[in-house]
Design a protein around this motif. Sequence first.
Motif, short mmCIF file in Angstrom:
data_model
loop_
_atom_site.label_atom_id
_atom_site.label_comp_id
_atom_site.label_asym_id
_atom_site.label_seq_id
_atom_site.Cartn_x
_atom_site.Cartn_y
_atom_site.Cartn_z
N GLU A 1 0.83 -1.21 0.00
CA GLU A 1 0.00 0.00 0.00
C GLU A 1 0.86 1.25 0.00
N LYS A 2 1.93 1.24 0.78
CA LYS A 2 2.82 2.40 0.81
C LYS A 2 3.49 2.62 -0.54
N ALA A 3 3.93 1.53 -1.18
CA ALA A 3 4.58 1.66 -2.48
C ALA A 3 3.60 2.20 -3.53
N LEU A 4 2.37 1.74 -3.49
CA LEU A 4 1.37 2.23 -4.44
C LEU A 4 1.02 3.69 -4.18
N THR A 5 0.91 4.07 -2.91
CA THR A 5 0.60 5.46 -2.57
C THR A 5 1.72 6.39 -3.03
N ASP A 6 2.96 6.00 -2.78
CA ASP A 6 4.09 6.82 -3.23
C ASP A 6 4.10 6.95 -4.75
N ARG A 7 3.75 5.88 -5.41
CA ARG A 7 3.75 5.91 -6.88
C ARG A 7 2.67 6.87 -7.40
N ASP B 1 4.62 10.03 -8.98
CA ASP B 1 4.92 9.64 -10.37
C ASP B 1 3.70 9.92 -11.23
N THR B 2 3.89 10.73 -12.27
CA THR B 2 2.79 11.06 -13.17
C THR B 2 2.62 10.03 -14.28
N ARG B 3 3.52 9.06 -14.38
CA ARG B 3 3.42 8.04 -15.42
C ARG B 3 2.66 6.83 -14.91
N ASP B 4 1.97 6.19 -15.80
CA ASP B 4 1.30 4.92 -15.50
C ASP B 4 0.37 5.01 -14.30
N ARG B 5 -0.21 6.20 -14.07
CA ARG B 5 -1.05 6.34 -12.88
C ARG B 5 -2.32 5.49 -13.00
N THR B 6 -2.84 5.37 -14.20
CA THR B 6 -4.05 4.57 -14.39
C THR B 6 -3.78 3.11 -14.06
N ARG B 7 -2.64 2.59 -14.53
CA ARG B 7 -2.32 1.19 -14.24
C ARG B 7 -2.01 0.99 -12.76
N THR B 8 -1.44 2.02 -12.13
CA THR B 8 -1.18 1.92 -10.69
C THR B 8 -2.48 1.80 -9.92
N LEU B 9 -3.46 2.62 -10.28
CA LEU B 9 -4.76 2.55 -9.60
C LEU B 9 -5.46 1.22 -9.88
N GLU B 10 -5.31 0.71 -11.08
CA GLU B 10 -5.92 -0.58 -11.39
C GLU B 10 -5.29 -1.70 -10.56
N LEU B 11 -3.96 -1.65 -10.39
CA LEU B 11 -3.29 -2.64 -9.56
C LEU B 11 -3.75 -2.52 -8.11
N LEU C 1 -5.56 -5.44 -5.83
CA LEU C 1 -5.02 -5.90 -4.55
C LEU C 1 -5.90 -5.51 -3.37
N GLY C 2 -6.98 -4.77 -3.63
CA GLY C 2 -7.92 -4.43 -2.56
C GLY C 2 -7.57 -3.18 -1.78
N PHE C 3 -6.86 -2.23 -2.39
CA PHE C 3 -6.50 -0.98 -1.71
C PHE C 3 -7.33 0.16 -2.27
N ASP C 4 -7.80 1.06 -1.38
CA ASP C 4 -8.55 2.25 -1.78
C ASP C 4 -7.62 3.45 -1.65
N LEU C 5 -7.20 3.99 -2.80
CA LEU C 5 -6.27 5.12 -2.81
C LEU C 5 -6.98 6.42 -3.19
N GLY C 6 -8.29 6.49 -2.95
CA GLY C 6 -9.05 7.67 -3.35
C GLY C 6 -8.53 8.95 -2.72
N GLU C 7 -8.29 8.96 -1.42
CA GLU C 7 -7.82 10.17 -0.76
C GLU C 7 -6.43 10.57 -1.25
N ALA C 8 -5.56 9.59 -1.43
CA ALA C 8 -4.21 9.90 -1.92
C ALA C 8 -4.26 10.47 -3.33
N VAL C 9 -5.13 9.92 -4.16
CA VAL C 9 -5.26 10.42 -5.53
C VAL C 9 -5.77 11.85 -5.53
N ALA C 10 -6.78 12.14 -4.71
CA ALA C 10 -7.34 13.49 -4.67
C ALA C 10 -6.31 14.50 -4.18
N ALA C 11 -5.57 14.15 -3.14
CA ALA C 11 -4.56 15.07 -2.62
C ALA C 11 -3.46 15.33 -3.64
#
Length: 740
Positions: free
Chosen positions: A341-347, A351-361, A365-375
Amino acid sequence: MTALAQLLCGWAVVTLESSGTGVGVVARSGNWPAALGSTTRELGPLVTWDGPPGMPESFALEFTLVRGFAVAVLKTPSNARPGTCVAHLVAGDRATLDGATTLSLYDSGRFLTTVDDPRYPVDHWDPISKPLDSNGFAASADAYLDLDWLPALLGYTLAYLSGRGPAIELRVEDATDALSMLRALYGILPRNSLRDLTFCTMSAPASDAAITAVTRDSHGPAPGNRRIVTPGDRGDESDPYVQLGQQIVGHRRAGITIPETLSTAEEIGAWCFRRHLRTLVPAELDDDRLAEVITDPELSPEWFRDKTVATRAIQLAIGRPSVARALVHIDHLPSVRRTFEKALTDRVTNDTRDRTRTLELARQLGFDLGEAVAAAARRRLETGHGQLSAADAAAVWPRLHADWATGNSKRRQTIAGYLSQHRALREHALGSRDRALVHKALRVEVDDPGVPTGGSRLLHTAMHANLAIVAQVAVDVACDGRDHYALEQILACAPHDRLPALLAECARYPALPALDLMKALTLTRSDPAELVEALRPAWHDLRRALGLPAPIEDLVELDTADPASGNGHRIGIRLPRRGFRRRYDKDRSRAELSTLLQTADEFPPTVQAREIIDGALHSDLEYLVSNLVTRTRSADGPQVLERVLALAPADQLPTLVTACARQWDLPPATLLHAIVALRLSPAELAEALAGGWPWLRTRLDLPQVIAPLLTLVVPQDDPTDSWTSLALDPDGRRARRFWR
């Protein structure tokens, strides 16, 4: 258990083949395959002893594939007739009967070695039951792990099955030793990988089995090039397949068994390689090797305890779907999930690349990164670093839309800047009910130099949902006057079925430069039928830009058929130059005509003037027209032209108008206004202009593709009046009486 067909053949007093004594089939089950044959002649080598006269303890166990069936055979020398044998055959389909089943039938004593049963001969023999599938040879294999010949046998067998090696020959003391080697082989390699492996514990000249055995009782080796496996011989240790056999034996010593799901030598080799990689330090593995380890279905969750390994696994999974699928199917430890989860949040944050694939991954894996994405999206929006992805735009848009709804001009200006910088925000703006916001988003889309307007998906979508606003943007661009290319691209983006409605909406704006719009249209459409279809709904408003007098403007319509040029006759025939003909016994001369034209604005409409014009129309039309053109250059020229047209007879007026229309020095506006001054009915006006219209319409500053489409159409409900010239009589009544 599954029933297998069986057949028994040997020397007997009575057989199923005849009533005489001899070698023949003595027992056969009812389900015996007819394709294999049911006589000794048809069965051939399957029931023939190919070796030398055997010792009483001799036998030959064979597994082969014949005519689409799997066949297991045990041959034993016959005591009743030397040189013959008792052959017990078991047959089944290839998915049911294999080499392992053959060995199990032999070990369980299911094969018969005599034909002494008093029930024989019998042709409805009971089928033989198949032993339960089990790896009963694993213990036998473990007993041979320290023997030198085992890696060579494994390697040569895999090479043969993969098509990269010849058949194999076992050089042993007797057939029992060959069976021991075969049990070790079937106890180590997956059963599915050995389905097509045939063997025979006796070497025969005609044998084509993959594995044959040469014993002390054999005639000699089977023909052809074969790999030799001898007890005490380690084989060719430089052979890659022998090395693979050594790895398999090493894993077996460590208690690791090859999965039964593997069915080819390539899969077994890949499995061994992955097992080898897992013994290395993860930091020593490059990305490709690490991906191979992660995709190993036998990988333990403990392998990801190292945070560095877990972080690298996430990085690989973002770019490699196979790694992502492998991570999803592993039941990770809680500490490992926190690292993920920490690695995905940092990414997502940095990182502005591959953000869509990062969110799909993260979703997989069952992680909700909505708040991190908004911030992260708000930070990128405010700093202007990087483009917003679709997920970023969805996260920040509700707040931006609320700020726009406040009506604050400064805030709206800021949001307009965001729309210019981030195209992902425009998709959300187009879904708004605020017309000003939609207009701003579309104008930004059109002005964006990085977006080809003609292929803009957003603009294409707006053609269906917000056509009126698209038209407003097109008018704004056209009125700007600096970027005609943008107007052209807007029209190019319009779907075929929406283009007429778009042009009609644009034409509703009085400030629209209609000629620029039509020129832009011709750059995107060239087919006349398409142009007529597109312009017809807007033509009532667009034709005002032609600058035609109102009576003529009402007659101008669009049509692909040109009646003026389609009748097969030449318009405006040039008449021969000769003197005036005599009429009413009076001679007419060019001097009189010149005098008339010089004083036409003062000359009364007398019979003499009409006769001069009539004579010129019949005898010297070119001279009359050339003098008219010269005369119209003066200040009172238009009035002279009107007077001459009024003096022309009704049947000669179209000829005079046609001849004047062909003169490029005569302004078309002057001629058209002079014709309108005659106050003709629509039908008469169309008749008068018909001959000269092909020349007049090409001088209206229209695109060359559109000008030929302009035709004169008389309204259906128009009453037809006789032609009258108000120049002869201001009130019109005296002129009508004169022509009667």
